[in-house]
Design a protein around this motif. Structure first.
Motif, PDB file in Angstrom:
ATOM      1  N   ASP A 151      77.683  44.630  97.544  1.00  6.94           N
ATOM      2  CA  ASP A 151      76.688  45.705  97.543  1.00  6.94           C
ATOM      3  C   ASP A 151      76.522  46.286  96.140  1.00  6.94           C
ATOM      4  O   ASP A 151      75.402  46.560  95.702  1.00  6.94           O
ATOM      5  CB  ASP A 151      77.085  46.817  98.520  1.00  6.94           C
ATOM      6  CG  ASP A 151      76.997  46.382  99.977  1.00  6.94           C
ATOM      7  OD1 ASP A 151      76.406  45.318 100.253  1.00  6.94           O
ATOM      8  OD2 ASP A 151      77.539  47.109 100.829  1.00  6.94           O
ATOM      9  N   MET A 152      77.640  46.477  95.433  1.00  9.67           N
ATOM     10  CA  MET A 152      77.581  47.029  94.078  1.00  9.67           C
ATOM     11  C   MET A 152      76.828  46.077  93.146  1.00  9.67           C
ATOM     12  O   MET A 152      75.972  46.501  92.372  1.00  9.67           O
ATOM     13  CB  MET A 152      78.986  47.279  93.542  1.00  9.67           C
ATOM     14  CG  MET A 152      79.014  47.787  92.110  1.00  9.67           C
ATOM     15  SD  MET A 152      78.260  49.399  91.895  1.00  9.67           S
ATOM     16  CE  MET A 152      79.538  50.409  92.603  1.00  9.67           C
ATOM     17  N   VAL A 153      77.136  44.798  93.223  1.00  7.98           N
ATOM     18  CA  VAL A 153      76.454  43.811  92.380  1.00  7.98           C
ATOM     19  C   VAL A 153      74.961  43.825  92.673  1.00  7.98           C
ATOM     20  O   VAL A 153      74.141  43.827  91.756  1.00  7.98           O
ATOM     21  CB  VAL A 153      77.056  42.400  92.588  1.00  7.98           C
ATOM     22  CG1 VAL A 153      76.185  41.335  91.944  1.00  7.98           C
ATOM     23  CG2 VAL A 153      78.476  42.346  92.041  1.00  7.98           C
ATOM     24  N   GLN A 154      74.601  43.866  93.947  1.00  6.15           N
ATOM     25  CA  GLN A 154      73.189  43.871  94.312  1.00  6.15           C
ATOM     26  C   GLN A 154      72.483  45.122  93.778  1.00  6.15           C
ATOM     27  O   GLN A 154      71.388  45.026  93.209  1.00  6.15           O
ATOM     28  CB  GLN A 154      73.032  43.796  95.830  1.00  6.15           C
ATOM     29  CG  GLN A 154      71.585  43.708  96.268  1.00  6.15           C
ATOM     30  CD  GLN A 154      71.449  43.571  97.767  1.00  6.15           C
ATOM     31  OE1 GLN A 154      72.409  43.709  98.515  1.00  6.15           O
ATOM     32  NE2 GLN A 154      70.252  43.310  98.217  1.00  6.15           N
TER      33      GLN A 154
ATOM     34  N   PHE B  18      68.812  47.457  89.789  1.00  8.17           N
ATOM     35  CA  PHE B  18      68.568  48.419  88.722  1.00  8.17           C
ATOM     36  C   PHE B  18      68.209  47.696  87.427  1.00  8.17           C
ATOM     37  O   PHE B  18      67.254  48.053  86.756  1.00  8.17           O
ATOM     38  CB  PHE B  18      69.791  49.315  88.511  1.00  8.17           C
ATOM     39  CG  PHE B  18      69.667  50.173  87.290  1.00  8.17           C
ATOM     40  CD1 PHE B  18      68.796  51.245  87.274  1.00  8.17           C
ATOM     41  CD2 PHE B  18      70.406  49.896  86.156  1.00  8.17           C
ATOM     42  CE1 PHE B  18      68.669  52.036  86.153  1.00  8.17           C
ATOM     43  CE2 PHE B  18      70.288  50.680  85.031  1.00  8.17           C
ATOM     44  CZ  PHE B  18      69.411  51.754  85.021  1.00  8.17           C
ATOM     45  N   ALA B  19      68.989  46.662  87.089  1.00 11.17           N
ATOM     46  CA  ALA B  19      68.747  45.928  85.846  1.00 11.17           C
ATOM     47  C   ALA B  19      67.367  45.277  85.849  1.00 11.17           C
ATOM     48  O   ALA B  19      66.722  45.200  84.806  1.00 11.17           O
ATOM     49  CB  ALA B  19      69.827  44.878  85.627  1.00 11.17           C
ATOM     50  N   SER B  20      66.913  44.830  87.004  1.00 12.24           N
ATOM     51  CA  SER B  20      65.596  44.184  87.049  1.00 12.24           C
ATOM     52  C   SER B  20      64.479  45.192  86.806  1.00 12.24           C
ATOM     53  O   SER B  20      63.375  44.808  86.427  1.00 12.24           O
ATOM     54  CB  SER B  20      65.384  43.484  88.389  1.00 12.24           C
ATOM     55  OG  SER B  20      65.232  44.429  89.424  1.00 12.24           O
ATOM     56  N   ARG B  21      64.754  46.478  86.984  1.00 15.59           N
ATOM     57  CA  ARG B  21      63.755  47.514  86.737  1.00 15.59           C
ATOM     58  C   ARG B  21      63.728  47.946  85.278  1.00 15.59           C
ATOM     59  O   ARG B  21      62.861  48.697  84.862  1.00 15.59           O
ATOM     60  CB  ARG B  21      64.025  48.727  87.614  1.00 15.59           C
ATOM     61  CG  ARG B  21      63.864  48.445  89.076  1.00 15.59           C
ATOM     62  CD  ARG B  21      64.129  49.701  89.868  1.00 15.59           C
ATOM     63  NE  ARG B  21      64.129  49.371  91.287  1.00 15.59           N
ATOM     64  CZ  ARG B  21      65.024  49.786  92.152  1.00 15.59           C
ATOM     65  NH1 ARG B  21      65.996  50.579  91.771  1.00 15.59           N
ATOM     66  NH2 ARG B  21      64.969  49.430  93.407  1.00 15.59           N
ATOM     67  N   CYS B  22      64.718  47.524  84.550  1.00 16.49           N
ATOM     68  CA  CYS B  22      64.844  47.924  83.147  1.00 16.49           C
ATOM     69  C   CYS B  22      64.442  46.765  82.241  1.00 16.49           C
ATOM     70  O   CYS B  22      64.609  45.619  82.582  1.00 16.49           O
ATOM     71  CB  CYS B  22      66.283  48.298  82.825  1.00 16.49           C
ATOM     72  SG  CYS B  22      66.916  49.646  83.817  1.00 16.49           S
ATOM     73  N   ALA B  23      63.950  47.102  81.075  1.00 16.65           N
ATOM     74  CA  ALA B  23      63.638  46.088  80.068  1.00 16.65           C
ATOM     75  C   ALA B  23      64.399  46.454  78.808  1.00 16.65           C
ATOM     76  O   ALA B  23      64.320  47.587  78.336  1.00 16.65           O
ATOM     77  CB  ALA B  23      62.146  46.050  79.793  1.00 16.65           C
ATOM     78  N   TRP B  24      65.164  45.519  78.266  1.00 17.48           N
ATOM     79  CA  TRP B  24      65.941  45.788  77.058  1.00 17.48           C
ATOM     80  C   TRP B  24      65.055  45.576  75.832  1.00 17.48           C
ATOM     81  O   TRP B  24      64.411  44.556  75.679  1.00 17.48           O
ATOM     82  CB  TRP B  24      67.149  44.856  76.982  1.00 17.48           C
ATOM     83  CG  TRP B  24      68.144  45.157  78.043  1.00 17.48           C
ATOM     84  CD1 TRP B  24      68.245  44.568  79.263  1.00 17.48           C
ATOM     85  CD2 TRP B  24      69.159  46.151  77.999  1.00 17.48           C
ATOM     86  NE1 TRP B  24      69.255  45.122  79.983  1.00 17.48           N
ATOM     87  CE2 TRP B  24      69.840  46.100  79.229  1.00 17.48           C
ATOM     88  CE3 TRP B  24      69.560  47.088  77.060  1.00 17.48           C
ATOM     89  CZ2 TRP B  24      70.905  46.944  79.526  1.00 17.48           C
ATOM     90  CZ3 TRP B  24      70.620  47.918  77.353  1.00 17.48           C
ATOM     91  CH2 TRP B  24      71.273  47.847  78.573  1.00 17.48           C
TER      92      TRP B  24
END
Length: 123
Positions: free
Chosen positions: A85-88, A93-99
């Motif tokens: 669940d934590m990984v998901q 969250f990471a997919s919503r962010c752009a570095w």
């Protein structure tokens, strides 16, 4: 005499059997073949040293020993679920962010609230 510890896959098979009441349903839940689940259950029964379930009609029922092992098996499964669940959540969250090239996070305005909630959930 050394006691062998069952693998998580053996315990997951046992839990799927206990929760579904059927070897074939446990196989469907775990996306494995029925013979593979039967083999895992046999290995777990050998490790326990006593029958954990018995056939009843088209399904199965847990023995007293199976019932005794049920709660500990669930407790051992919970950390794996918590990890998944934590990984998901973190991947979502990471997919919503752009570095950006500077290594800072650039967020779309609609995701700024998500960042705040993610910091609370995943400090």
């Amino acid at each position: 005499m050394a006691i062998s510890t069952p693998s998580l896959e053996l315990l997951e098979s046992f839990l799927a059997l206990a929760e579904s009441g059927s070897v074939s349903k446990a196989a469907q839940i775990l996306h494995r073949s029925q013979p593979a689940i039967s083999e895992r259950l046999q290995r777990l029964t050998e490790l326990a040293g006593e029958p954990l379930y018995y056939g009843m009609g088209r399904g199965v029922r847990l023995t007293a020993a199976g019932e005794a092992y049920l709660a500990p098996a669930r407790r051992l499964r919970d950390p794996k679920r918590e990890w998944s669940d934590m990984v998901q959540r973190r991947r979502q969250f990471a997919s919503r962010c752009a570095w950006s090239t500077t290594g800072r996070i650039d967020l779309e305005s609609r995701h700024r609230r998500t960042l705040c909630s993610c910091r609370t959930v995943n400090p």
